[in-house]
Design an enzyme around this catalytic site. Structure first.
Site, PDB file in Angstrom:
ATOM      1  N   ARG A   1    -111.610  77.412 -44.530  1.00  0.00           N
ATOM      2  CA  ARG A   1    -111.394  76.160 -43.804  1.00  0.00           C
ATOM      3  C   ARG A   1    -110.966  75.101 -44.813  1.00  0.00           C
ATOM      4  O   ARG A   1    -111.613  74.915 -45.839  1.00  0.00           O
ATOM      5  CB  ARG A   1    -112.686  75.676 -43.125  1.00  0.00           C
ATOM      6  CG  ARG A   1    -113.186  76.564 -42.033  1.00  0.00           C
ATOM      7  CD  ARG A   1    -114.320  75.891 -41.257  1.00  0.00           C
ATOM      8  NE  ARG A   1    -115.443  75.505 -42.103  1.00  0.00           N
ATOM      9  CZ  ARG A   1    -116.599  75.038 -41.638  1.00  0.00           C
ATOM     10  NH1 ARG A   1    -116.779  74.877 -40.343  1.00  0.00           N
ATOM     11  NH2 ARG A   1    -117.574  74.720 -42.463  1.00  0.00           N
TER      12      ARG A   1
ATOM     13  N   ASP B   1    -121.920  69.067 -28.250  1.00  0.00           N
ATOM     14  CA  ASP B   1    -122.273  69.004 -29.664  1.00  0.00           C
ATOM     15  C   ASP B   1    -121.071  68.413 -30.402  1.00  0.00           C
ATOM     16  O   ASP B   1    -119.991  69.019 -30.424  1.00  0.00           O
ATOM     17  CB  ASP B   1    -122.604  70.414 -30.182  1.00  0.00           C
ATOM     18  CG  ASP B   1    -123.075  70.400 -31.628  1.00  0.00           C
ATOM     19  OD1 ASP B   1    -122.675  69.482 -32.378  1.00  0.00           O
ATOM     20  OD2 ASP B   1    -123.825  71.315 -32.016  1.00  0.00           O
TER      21      ASP B   1
ATOM     22  N   PHE C   1    -121.681  77.234 -32.431  1.00  0.00           N
ATOM     23  CA  PHE C   1    -122.400  77.238 -33.703  1.00  0.00           C
ATOM     24  C   PHE C   1    -123.753  77.951 -33.522  1.00  0.00           C
ATOM     25  O   PHE C   1    -124.418  77.754 -32.507  1.00  0.00           O
ATOM     26  CB  PHE C   1    -122.609  75.786 -34.143  1.00  0.00           C
ATOM     27  CG  PHE C   1    -123.017  75.629 -35.570  1.00  0.00           C
ATOM     28  CD1 PHE C   1    -122.087  75.743 -36.594  1.00  0.00           C
ATOM     29  CD2 PHE C   1    -124.333  75.371 -35.901  1.00  0.00           C
ATOM     30  CE1 PHE C   1    -122.469  75.597 -37.918  1.00  0.00           C
ATOM     31  CE2 PHE C   1    -124.726  75.221 -37.226  1.00  0.00           C
ATOM     32  CZ  PHE C   1    -123.783  75.333 -38.233  1.00  0.00           C
TER      33      PHE C   1
ATOM     34  N   TYR D   1    -123.818  63.925 -41.463  1.00  0.00           N
ATOM     35  CA  TYR D   1    -123.512  64.250 -42.872  1.00  0.00           C
ATOM     36  C   TYR D   1    -122.152  64.904 -43.074  1.00  0.00           C
ATOM     37  O   TYR D   1    -121.777  65.207 -44.191  1.00  0.00           O
ATOM     38  CB  TYR D   1    -124.611  65.143 -43.472  1.00  0.00           C
ATOM     39  CG  TYR D   1    -124.966  66.376 -42.661  1.00  0.00           C
ATOM     40  CD1 TYR D   1    -124.154  67.487 -42.670  1.00  0.00           C
ATOM     41  CD2 TYR D   1    -126.127  66.415 -41.902  1.00  0.00           C
ATOM     42  CE1 TYR D   1    -124.470  68.610 -41.933  1.00  0.00           C
ATOM     43  CE2 TYR D   1    -126.463  67.523 -41.150  1.00  0.00           C
ATOM     44  CZ  TYR D   1    -125.627  68.621 -41.166  1.00  0.00           C
ATOM     45  OH  TYR D   1    -125.951  69.723 -40.425  1.00  0.00           O
ATOM     46  N   LYS D   2    -121.396  65.135 -41.989  1.00  0.00           N
ATOM     47  CA  LYS D   2    -120.058  65.728 -42.134  1.00  0.00           C
ATOM     48  C   LYS D   2    -119.034  64.602 -42.277  1.00  0.00           C
ATOM     49  O   LYS D   2    -119.036  63.932 -43.298  1.00  0.00           O
ATOM     50  CB  LYS D   2    -119.799  66.683 -40.970  1.00  0.00           C
ATOM     51  CG  LYS D   2    -120.718  67.910 -41.057  1.00  0.00           C
ATOM     52  CD  LYS D   2    -120.678  68.845 -39.877  1.00  0.00           C
ATOM     53  CE  LYS D   2    -121.661  70.006 -40.104  1.00  0.00           C
ATOM     54  NZ  LYS D   2    -121.904  70.795 -38.884  1.00  0.00           N
TER      55      LYS D   2
HETATM   56  C1  PLP Z   1    -123.200  71.350 -38.693  1.00  0.00           C
HETATM   57  C2  PLP Z   1    -123.516  71.712 -37.274  1.00  0.00           C
HETATM   58  C3  PLP Z   1    -124.842  71.741 -36.825  1.00  0.00           C
HETATM   59  C4  PLP Z   1    -125.973  71.507 -37.785  1.00  0.00           C
HETATM   60  O1  PLP Z   1    -127.217  71.367 -37.204  1.00  0.00           O
HETATM   61  P1  PLP Z   1    -128.442  70.955 -38.159  1.00  0.00           P
HETATM   62  O2  PLP Z   1    -129.581  70.824 -37.259  1.00  0.00           O
HETATM   63  O3  PLP Z   1    -128.035  69.680 -38.853  1.00  0.00           O
HETATM   64  O4  PLP Z   1    -128.607  72.041 -39.173  1.00  0.00           O
HETATM   65  C5  PLP Z   1    -125.076  72.009 -35.477  1.00  0.00           C
HETATM   66  N1  PLP Z   1    -124.040  72.246 -34.628  1.00  0.00           N
HETATM   67  C6  PLP Z   1    -122.745  72.237 -35.044  1.00  0.00           C
HETATM   68  C7  PLP Z   1    -121.640  72.488 -34.080  1.00  0.00           C
HETATM   69  C8  PLP Z   1    -122.455  71.992 -36.378  1.00  0.00           C
HETATM   70  O5  PLP Z   1    -121.190  72.006 -36.801  1.00  0.00           O
END
Ligand code: PLP
Length: 421
Positions: free
Chosen positions: A381, A207, A130, A232-233
């Site tokens: 997705r 992560d 990401f 939040y996911k």
């Molecule tokens: C959604 C997501 C993030 C989001 O990071 P934020 O700091 O909340 O913006 C980070 N890493 C992965 C793999 C994600 O899917």
């Protein structure tokens, strides 16, 4: 005439036998019968989360005012422990709910590099990780005189154990990877990768953003060093709700995070001149905790706990399997390609489909009351949230996608992606 899926009653049978079916009623109802398949980006609101935020804003805050802090101050560690036992497979005292995933990743990766011996200056991640993970590691490497090494990963197949083995050695301080790849949904082998990294003398940081709340995670069983993730996911705690960090207990004393905020200080309210980080997970805190977000995370994780992560994972696997079968039968003939691993053991909670007009199709789907998610390059997705999506949702969504593409309705939409995708 196209074969219609209404003749296939598999979804009806699966829904009738679904032990989690009743949980859909624990969420705020969808407006206009929209089918929401984007819970892997932002989960829908559980009624219990709405009630918890309402309770804080209408009762605890106005009544208790400053006195509320006697309780609220314990929330980051308490909700962390709840998360640990409900979905992370971690022990008490190893998890803290705080800040955002990006900030937590920065704190833990910088701490790992600072604690590594002078000859270990390399941070490893993969080129499909990401973006925020790659950028933050790049920034840490640049600021601390380290180097970032990128493993090349196939964007549909995900990172392999062999590729990690080739990338680590006596120069490596830390490896950071996503447990479930955000684009393809590929699930990494947490146990095998962690073991290889540790044998090379480095620390492993996972992560968990795309796995927490939908894939069963066993941080203790895999002897994971460090982890971060968002709420939040699949956890459904709401937009921008606070993230979490995990540090295995025997590592905590060795690591010092780079943001020396007063909430990580020993005897915080003594207002001492010298910084002395607390013992324990509290040393990874920074400043005043976001109480509104914390009560949301607490209620959201309790709901996941009621359903049970094993039952959630079982339904998630079946949903991805069902969607894959429907896609192979009805969407591949229309120019879609599967862009997720075919091995069910290597998949997370969403299915990714590639189509050269994916952006236009995703816009047409929204107008056909199905909300998917679009990711470059040319990928849709379909995220399945076991607590509120049904098998009928999947069937209807595929049915509408067939209808859109077979009639060329997507061609009426702009070809260039814009705004938030
Ligand atoms: C959604 C997501 C993030 C989001 O990071 P934020 O700091 O909340 O913006 C980070 N890493 C992965 C793999 C994600 O899917």
């Amino acid at each position: 005439m196209m074969e219609r899926m209404s003749t296939d009653d598999a979804a009806t049978k699966l829904d009738a036998a679904d032990p989690l079916a009743a949980f859909a009623e624990r969420f705020h109802p969808m407006h206009d019968d929209v089918i929401y398949l984007d819970g892997n980006s932002l989960g829908r609101p559980p009624l219990d989360v709405q009630a918890a935020v309402d309770n804080l804003t209408h009762r605890e805050w106005p009544h208790d005012l400053i006195r509320g802090w006697d309780r609220w101050i314990n929330l980051p560690g308490d909700v962390g422990d709840l998360l640990a036992r409900t979905v992370l497979g971690a022990r008490p005292g190893e998890t803290l709910v705080a800040d955002s995933t990006s900030v937590n990743l920065y704190k833990l990766a910088a701490a790992a590099l600072a604690a590594a011996p002078a000859e270990r200056r390399v941070l490893v991640t993969d080129d499909d990780n990401f973006p925020t993970d790659r950028y933050i590691l790049q920034g840490i490497a640049e600021a601390a005189g380290g180097r970032l090494r990128l493993i090349h990963t196939d964007i549909d197949a995900g990172v392999t154990v062999d590729a990690v083995a080739d990338a680590v050695g006596p120069d490596t301080a830390l490896v950071c990877l996503s447990h479930v790849a955000y684009r393809s949904g590929a699930l990494a082998d947490m146990a095998a990768v962690t073991d290889i990294v540790q044998r090379a003398g480095a620390l492993m940081l996972w992560d968990l953003c795309h796995s927490v709340g939908v894939v069963d995670v066993d941080l203790t069983g895999c002897n994971v060093d460090l982890a971060v993730g968002c709420s939040y996911k699949y956890l459904n705690a709401g937009p921008g709700a606070p993230a979490f960090l995990y540090v295995r207990s025997d590592l905590q004393e060795r690591l010092r995070q780079p943001i020396w905020g007063w909430f990580s200080q020993t005897d915080q309210f003594a207002m001492d001149a010298e910084y002395r980080p607390q013992a324990g997970i509290g040393r990874f805190a920074v400043g005043t905790p976001p109480v509104m977000g914390l009560v949301a995370v607490e209620a959201a994780v309790r709901l996941i706990g009621e359903a049970g992560i094993d039952a959630i994972r079982d339904k998630s696997r079946l949903m991805v399997h069902h969607a894959t079968r429907l896609a192979e039968r009805h969407l591949v003939p229309l120019g879609f390609e599967l862009a997720s691993p075919l091995d069910p053991q290597r998949r997370g909670g969403h299915l990714t489909l590639r189509h050269e007009r994916a952006w236009q199709i995703s816009q047409a789907m929204r107008d056909a009351a199905v909300i998917p998610d679009y990711r470059e390059p040319q990928r849709i997705r379909l995220g399945f949230a076991p607590l509120y999506n049904s098998y009928a949702d999947i069937e209807t969504a595929v049915d509408r996608m067939v209808d859109i593409v077979a009639r060329g309705r997507h061609l009426d939409y702009p070809a260039e992606a814009t705004g938030v995708t």
